[in-house]
Design a protein around this motif. Structure first.
Motif, PDB file in Angstrom:
ATOM      1  N   LYS A  93       0.837  -1.192   0.000  1.00  0.00           N
ATOM      2  CA  LYS A  93       0.000   0.000   0.000  1.00  0.00           C
ATOM      3  C   LYS A  93       0.880   1.252   0.000  1.00  0.00           C
ATOM      4  N   GLY A  94       0.253   2.393  -0.242  1.00  0.00           N
ATOM      5  CA  GLY A  94       0.944   3.673  -0.118  1.00  0.00           C
ATOM      6  C   GLY A  94       1.954   3.955  -1.203  1.00  0.00           C
ATOM      7  N   LEU A  95       1.684   3.503  -2.440  1.00  0.00           N
ATOM      8  CA  LEU A  95       2.654   3.678  -3.509  1.00  0.00           C
ATOM      9  C   LEU A  95       2.593   5.058  -4.153  1.00  0.00           C
ATOM     10  N   HIS A  96       1.664   5.890  -3.706  1.00  0.00           N
ATOM     11  CA  HIS A  96       1.650   7.262  -4.227  1.00  0.00           C
ATOM     12  C   HIS A  96       2.957   7.976  -3.909  1.00  0.00           C
ATOM     13  N   ALA A  97       3.565   7.633  -2.778  1.00  0.00           N
ATOM     14  CA  ALA A  97       4.844   8.259  -2.413  1.00  0.00           C
ATOM     15  C   ALA A  97       5.926   7.908  -3.435  1.00  0.00           C
ATOM     16  N   GLU A  98       5.917   6.676  -3.949  1.00  0.00           N
ATOM     17  CA  GLU A  98       6.881   6.308  -4.980  1.00  0.00           C
ATOM     18  C   GLU A  98       6.625   7.089  -6.265  1.00  0.00           C
ATOM     19  N   TYR A  99       5.354   7.257  -6.598  1.00  0.00           N
ATOM     20  CA  TYR A  99       5.014   8.077  -7.766  1.00  0.00           C
ATOM     21  C   TYR A  99       5.545   9.500  -7.596  1.00  0.00           C
ATOM     22  N   GLU A 100       5.342  10.066  -6.417  1.00  0.00           N
ATOM     23  CA  GLU A 100       5.799  11.432  -6.156  1.00  0.00           C
ATOM     24  C   GLU A 100       7.312  11.558  -6.266  1.00  0.00           C
ATOM     25  N   ALA A 101       8.019  10.478  -5.956  1.00  0.00           N
ATOM     26  CA  ALA A 101       9.484  10.515  -6.004  1.00  0.00           C
ATOM     27  C   ALA A 101      10.014  10.521  -7.431  1.00  0.00           C
ATOM     28  N   GLY A 102       9.218  10.068  -8.389  1.00  0.00           N
ATOM     29  CA  GLY A 102       9.693  10.075  -9.769  1.00  0.00           C
ATOM     30  C   GLY A 102       8.790   9.279 -10.685  1.00  0.00           C
ATOM     31  N   HIS A 103       8.296   9.937 -11.731  1.00  0.00           N
ATOM     32  CA  HIS A 103       7.419   9.282 -12.702  1.00  0.00           C
ATOM     33  C   HIS A 103       7.696   9.856 -14.085  1.00  0.00           C
ATOM     34  N   VAL A 104       7.143   9.224 -15.100  1.00  0.00           N
ATOM     35  CA  VAL A 104       7.281   9.749 -16.453  1.00  0.00           C
ATOM     36  C   VAL A 104       6.646  11.141 -16.479  1.00  0.00           C
ATOM     37  N   PRO A 105       7.344  12.134 -16.983  1.00  0.00           N
ATOM     38  CA  PRO A 105       6.786  13.504 -16.974  1.00  0.00           C
ATOM     39  C   PRO A 105       5.398  13.560 -17.612  1.00  0.00           C
TER      40      PRO A 105
END
Length: 278
Positions: free
Chosen positions: A32-44
């Motif tokens: 759970k809580g993978l939004h933090a990973e998204y916030e750390a870096g995602h495709v622009p």
């Protein structure tokens, strides 16, 4: 339409005058809580979509990841900027299951142009492309789902497919055989289904194997041109990736969305164990 897109194709599309809508389906089984990973870096430009809340209904009737209510799914996609006119590319940061679920749902709901990034976020990073920590706020989309764009099975349909067609179990072999069951309350498989782990559709980098290799794999499992094919897994997520692999091999397969978590919740449904389809 090819259900997948390469990193180089996506990079060119993002830089084009008509870029796709990008959806980040940061899903990992049991995490759970993978939004933090998204916030750390995602495709622009990619918008975060939560699989458990937006690509599935509440657990219970229909399994652990039942299909979402149509209107709720449409609202989630419009929030993410999805329109009927713009292509959509989905990806995730794990083994591609979350992205496949989004691909299948959008196809089922009638979107005409949706593809999965082959190799996901890992392939994007390995190619040296940049990541962004900025969370976009897209203009609301206008996508209105019209179910029926992809074949859907219920429990009775899955049972029928196992008898008269070919029903594939996309889970790990040990779960199919009933040797272990770490998630659902009953171990085993749907009688008549064949074991076909979806992990065997990918190479070591998490990309889909070439179409000819996939064709040979599925032919060895019993797929023929005139045979109806269905797929299930634990809760209808990883099986969507098998549907993609089958499409790459030239086979249009149906998905049992409720999958094993729905089947085994009904105590009247038979359960098979062991290595053979039975």
């Amino acid at each position: 339409m090819n259900p997948i897109i390469s990193v180089s194709e996506l990079a060119a599309a993002v830089a084009s005058p008509r870029p796709p809508v990008l959806l980040d389906i940061r899903y990992q089984l049991g995490v759970k809580g993978l939004h933090a990973e998204y916030e750390a870096g995602h495709v622009p430009g990619a918008v975060f979509v939560d699989l458990d809340r937006e690509l599935a209904g509440p657990p219970g009737v229909g399994g652990r990841h039942p299909l979402p209510e149509v209107e709720a799914f449409g609202a989630a996609m419009r929030r993410a900027g999805v329109t009927a006119q713009a292509p959509v590319v989905v990806y995730d940061g794990w083994v591609g299951w979350g992205a496949a679920r989004a691909w299948w749902l959008l196809r089922w709901a009638g979107h005409p142009d949706v593809r999965v990034l082959d190799g996901g976020l890992g392939a994007w990073k390995a190619a040296g492309h940049p990541l962004s920590a900025e969370e976009p706020r897209p203009a609301p989309g206008d996508f209105k789902p019209v179910p029926g764009g992809a074949r859907l099975l219920d429990a009775d349909g899955a049972a029928s497919m196992a008898r008269s067609g070919l029903l594939m179990d996309a889970r790990a072999g040990e779960r199919y055989r009933g040797e272990t069951e770490p998630i659902d309350p009953v171990a085993g498989h749907i009688p008549g289904a064949v074991s076909a782990p979806t992990t065997e559709n990918l190479d070591a980098e998490g990309r889909f194997l070439p179409a000819e290799v996939l064709k040979a794999r599925f032919a060895g499992l019993g797929v023929t041109e005139d045979l109806q094919v269905g797929v299930y897994c634990g809760s209808g997520v990883s099986a969507a990736q098998q549907v993609i692999a089958l499409e790459l091999a030239g086979v249009r397969a149906a998905l049992y969305a409720g999958s094993w978590s729905d089947w085994c919740a009904d105590g009247t449904r038979p359960v098979a164990t062991g290595a053979d389809a039975s």
